[in-house]
Design a protein around this motif. Structure first.
Motif, PDB file in Angstrom:
ATOM      1  N   ARG A 174       0.842  -1.208   0.000  1.00  0.00           N
ATOM      2  CA  ARG A 174       0.000   0.000   0.000  1.00  0.00           C
ATOM      3  C   ARG A 174       0.867   1.245   0.000  1.00  0.00           C
ATOM      4  NH1 ARG A 174      -3.691  -1.843   3.920  1.00  0.00           N
ATOM      5  NH2 ARG A 174      -3.447  -0.002   5.194  1.00  0.00           N
ATOM      6  N   LEU A 220       0.502   0.828  -4.796  1.00  0.00           N
ATOM      7  CA  LEU A 220      -0.040  -0.155  -5.730  1.00  0.00           C
ATOM      8  C   LEU A 220      -1.561  -0.175  -5.567  1.00  0.00           C
ATOM      9  CD1 LEU A 220       2.535  -3.027  -5.115  1.00  0.00           C
ATOM     10  CD2 LEU A 220       2.544  -1.324  -6.930  1.00  0.00           C
ATOM     11  N   ARG A 278      -4.508  -4.852  -7.545  1.00  0.00           N
ATOM     12  CA  ARG A 278      -3.203  -5.481  -7.685  1.00  0.00           C
ATOM     13  C   ARG A 278      -2.773  -6.140  -6.374  1.00  0.00           C
ATOM     14  NH1 ARG A 278       0.432  -4.791 -11.650  1.00  0.00           N
ATOM     15  NH2 ARG A 278       2.476  -5.657 -11.151  1.00  0.00           N
ATOM     16  N   ARG A 300      -2.285 -10.057  -6.525  1.00  0.00           N
ATOM     17  CA  ARG A 300      -0.883 -10.470  -6.578  1.00  0.00           C
ATOM     18  C   ARG A 300      -0.276 -10.762  -5.210  1.00  0.00           C
ATOM     19  NH1 ARG A 300       3.346 -10.309 -10.329  1.00  0.00           N
ATOM     20  NH2 ARG A 300       4.964  -9.450  -9.029  1.00  0.00           N
ATOM     21  N   HIS A 301      -0.794 -10.088  -4.173  1.00  0.00           N
ATOM     22  CA  HIS A 301      -0.157 -10.254  -2.869  1.00  0.00           C
ATOM     23  C   HIS A 301      -0.998 -11.076  -1.895  1.00  0.00           C
ATOM     24  CE1 HIS A 301       3.199  -7.368  -3.541  1.00  0.00           C
ATOM     25  NE2 HIS A 301       2.362  -6.950  -4.471  1.00  0.00           N
TER      26      HIS A 301
END
Lengths: 345, 298
Positions: B194, B198, B202, B206-207
């Motif tokens: 954060r 991003l 995302r 992605r995380h």
């Protein structure tokens, strides 16, 4: 000179709202109500370019919350954070993104702060690619460059975080932040989780990077002896408020606030090896129900009636020195006498 | 610096595999499961009869005991059912349908549940409350009941059965994903993402999502087994698949009426096949849970 970061009346309150059952119980007269934690309570702080400011306090005093608000991870309840004189909340679009990237954070836990499913090159390279610092063809060189800067071997970039030691992981975290070319780093207990032998290495890395990239640091720590080495200025927090702020030498030579004195008395020193350590009386009070007036009054050796009712104001004493205590405004000679007695072993 | 890295040259996948192999039962189950899948996949080439082709099914072959010869000449090693289907062929084709239905329902429920769970975890507030209460209500009904009602409304057929199974199972995935996503998104690497500005999409995809996969795989395996069982239950109750394209549940149901007259094989062999399939999937799932659970890491 405009400070890089200025914080005005920054406040963070965490509210635990009642669920349906709780609300019904409250209506029926049960002793249940919303709990509000004043994590950070009206903090003012300005940090000039190139400065290293140490933020010190016991755990639970709101120093991490303050750091996260400055880094833009937590939204503030009240007050404002100014970057180069501009309120970050008022920015929009690309300016807002640039402001967010200018302030980066280094985390305490080098295990939890790296995504275990990503390779080092993905951890470091994701943000620069998304934000257009480099393109796909230049990404590999960009990552190599960042890794060299933080003292990592670029040939390890295909590896996962679990294949590195704690110190190396912290370097990966620093590399991730540096990859977006920040101007200000908030280091939240950035070396507390490392071995003592590694701590010095990482501290030196911070200092090298500061010179190399003209960085400004807010170094959050609970350990005065660490901060003493690197900070130009130290800010002491107690239960969400700043109690004292002074140049490092001045603070160590002549602490003004009773809480600072108590903290300094507990720093182990070679020249005072034989003394007994006396903990500060009492526990840190719950931020759910902070004491009235000066938050420190239940533990203060110099407590006066006015301390229990009135909140002391943070006053500028000399240049770069601010203290928030009623003693200074009433009788400054008196505390020196008092403290001479209470500080002696 | 390099010494530590060389010690851990085993990739995560290799370590996962060696830990999985620590349980012999799990490995045996995996082998059984692979054989079942292989047999089902190769069914048209290794069976003497296509039980769906009515031209090949002769009612005169009906209810023959195991080992009898069919009118067409081949031996029915597992006997035949009331309609004259060779049970060996019918079981392999039945496993095909059961596995297809189970996997399809499991996969679709996994996708839907994941999306709903992530939405709940990230939207928070009223959306979260609304979704989680819906999950609670869903989970307080027996899965069979929900599927039964839906099949009664929608009618028969593979697609309808899959819809009913998804409706009965999405809530398990949603609840698991929400809980895991909430734990993961409180971790510092998400804060770091954060801080790097991003986008939320995302960060979630992605995380957060890749770190929620371990419990999802476990739930997915167990729920697939339970989807197969559920489909068989519905078919057995007569509301599942059509008689013309029998799944294992339909075969068991067909043989049930002959149970008391000594013709045990019509229900017994499909039952064994169903049991082996479900038990092997569950045992593999159990071992996956043990291996993928970070709290049990040695």
């Amino acid at each position: 000179m405009t400070p890089v970061i200025e914080v005005r009346d920054l406040t963070k309150r965490f509210t635990k709202r009642l669920d349906l059952a709780g609300r019904i119980a409250h209506r029926l007269g049960a002793n249940i109500h919303e709990e509000v934690v004043h994590a950070v309570d009206g903090v003012n702080l300005s940090i000039n370019r190139g400065e290293v400011v140490g933020l010190v306090g016991e755990s639970g005093c709101g120093k991490s919350t303050l750091g996260r608000m400055i880094a833009g991870i937590l939204p503030q309840t009240e007050g404002s954070v100014l970057l180069d004189g501009k309120d970050t909340a008022s920015l929009a679009g690309p300016e807002s993104k640039a402001a967010a990237l200018a302030v980066q954070m280094i985390f305490q836990d080098p295990f939890a702060s790296l995504n275990p499913r990503l390779r080092v090159e993905q951890i470091i390279g994701e943000a620069p690619l998304v934000h257009g610092y480099t393109d796909r063809s230049g990404l590999s060189d960009y990552i190599d460059d960042v890794m060299l800067k933080v003292g990592l071997d670029p040939s390890l970039k295909q590896r996962y975080p679990h294949q590195f030691s704690g110190g190396q992981r912290q370097r990966i975290g620093i590399g991730r932040a540096l990859a977006v070319k920040p101007r200000f780093l908030v280091c939240d207990e950035a070396i507390a989780a490392l071995d003592v032998s590694i701590q010095a290495q990482v501290l030196n890395l911070f200092m090298d990077l500061r010179e190399q990239f003209d960085l400004t640091y807010l170094f959050i720590s609970h350990d005065l002896s660490v901060v003493e080495h690197i900070a130009d200025r130290i800010v002491i927090m107690y239960l969400g408020r700043v109690v004292e702020s002074a140049n490092t030498e001045a603070l160590f030579a002549d602490p003004q606030h009773p809480y600072t004195r108590a903290l300094l008395a507990e720093v182990p020193r070679l020249d005072q090896r034989k003394r007994n350590f006396t903990p500060i009386a009492g526990e840190i009070p719950s931020p759910l129900n902070p004491p009235s007036g000066c938050h420190f009054h239940p533990r203060c050796p110099h407590v006066m009636p006015v301390c229990k009712t009135e909140v002391p104001v943070l006053e500028k004493h000399q240049a770069f020195r601010e203290v928030s205590c009623h003693l200074d405004t009433t009788d400054s000679h008196d505390i020196n006498n008092h403290s001479a007695q209470s500080d002696s072993p | 610096m390099n010494t530590e890295a060389t010690v851990m040259k085993e990739t995560p996948l290799q370590r996962f595999w060696s830990e999985f192999c620590e349980s012999r039962i799990a490995v045996a189950s995996l082998v059984v499961l692979l054989i079942i899948i292989l047999l089902a996949a190769l069914a048209p080439w290794i069976t003497p009869q296509n039980p769906y082709d009515l031209a090949q099914v002769d009612v005169l072959d009906g209810k023959l005991p195991p080992g009898s010869d069919a009118y067409a000449g081949y031996t029915m090693w597992l006997g035949s059912d009331g309609a004259g289907r060779d049970l060996y062929s019918a079981i392999l084709y039945g496993i095909r349908i059961s596995l297809t239905v189970g996997l399809a329902a499991g996969f679709i429920a996994l996708i839907i549940g994941t999306v709903i769970g992530l939405t709940a975890a990230y939207a928070g507030g009223r959306v979260d409350t609304f979704i989680m209460r819906a999950v609670d209500i869903q989970l307080s009904f027996p899965a069979v009941l929900i599927a039964l009602v839906l099949v009664a409304i929608l009618g028969r057929g593979i697609d309808k059965i899959i819809i009913a199974l998804v409706a009965a199972q999405w809530a398990y995935y949603a609840r698991t994903v929400r809980a895991t996503a909430m734990v993961e998104s409180a971790k510092e690497y998400v804060e770091a993402a954060r801080c790097l500005a991003l986008s939320t999409t995302r960060i979630v995809i992605r995380h957060v999502l890749p770190n929620c996969l371990a419990p999802l795989i476990v739930i997915g395996t167990v729920q697939t087994a339970s989807a197969i069982a559920l489909e068989s239950t519905l078919s057995f109750l007569g509301v599942g698949l059509r008689q013309t394209e029998p799944s294992l549940g339909v075969l068991i149901s067909n043989g049930f009426e002959y149970m008391m007259s000594g013709r045990y094989w019509i229900s017994f062999f499909p039952g064994i096949a169903l049991l082996l399939t479900i038990v092997s999937i569950n045992l593999v799932g159990d071992q996956l849970r043990d291996v993928l659970n970070p709290r049990l890491k040695r």
